[in-house]
Design a protein around this motif. Sequence first.
Motif: not given
Length: 349
Positions: A156-157, A316-317, A329-336
């Motif tokens: 993910f990162l 750091l990222s 900060s939503t789950p969908d934003a992190w998946i994107m």
Amino acid sequence: MDTVAFTNWLTGIALLDALQRDRVVRELAAVDVIAGSDSALDDPTPARTVPNTIDATPDADLLSKIGRFRIASFGCPHCGRGAVRPWGKAGGKPRYRCTVCRKTFNPLTGTPLAGLHHPDRWRDQAQALIAGETVAHAAKRCKVAYTTAFRWRHRFLSALTLDQPQHLSGIVEADETFILESFKGKRSDLPRASRTRGGTATKRGLSAEQIPVIVARDRTGATIDAVLPRLDAASISAVLGRVITRQAELCCDGGKAITAFARRARVTFHVLPAPGGPKPEAPDLHINNVNAYHGRLKEWLARFHGVATKNLPSYLSWRRTIEVLSNASTPDAWIMGAAGLGPYQQRSL
């Protein structure tokens, strides 16, 4: 568009060069994907439909959004061209086909999420990143093994390490901080005796045990950070030279490396050796923001009881993305973001 305007537009196509024609095709492809229509590209091969065999999460709307953005930004993941059309579905994901190389792909092809199993648990993994959870807590949340949770975290990162602003403008604050070197996870061939739960340095003050990290922020909150191989002007130039322009005003603490960089880059800089106390005649010139960021970063890292130096760029990222997404900060934003469409990348679209 009326008939006359359309005729004039068609006439102008003959005047376009190859790059301009490719851009036109790319824009038409993006519109075609949005509309779900096959009429924008002239390909006689009929689009096929593959049965949706998996009711996967993330849902089709999110995957379609990822696909649309990636096509508009990067084109075909195989050849980079923009002549892309919808091509049915497979495995619960929309598929596309490039009419140039004729290869098919889905929204996650070429991303760190490609081939990752259990998509129905990705939102749980994203929520673990939002909360800054340890691997053990993330594994429990996602109902996966500890090793799987660790691997998912770094998948993910992975793309987010490349998601940084293209430029910092106006007043820019830059300063270095130091993170204790760590060989966490390494089982053999350690250059020193192992420490327990992070531990402390064997020497006081700065030494080879401390890893330099440069952080630069402008007043909009845009942030760039990087682990430096060594604290010198060349290393700082490699990170900041492409993003801080001559029009910017650099605020720093007067360290030899950062001031040498500023002179080489011919950037106006202000030495402010006392954080928290700007001069009355220039209250906007300070390094309070970047030093506050250092404090938040180290406080947040403390929960992990030491971060392996080889993984430090990913962490750091991680922190940088938490800061830039903030209330969004939503789950969908992190998946994107994990699919290569982080917040800074989306701003450039």
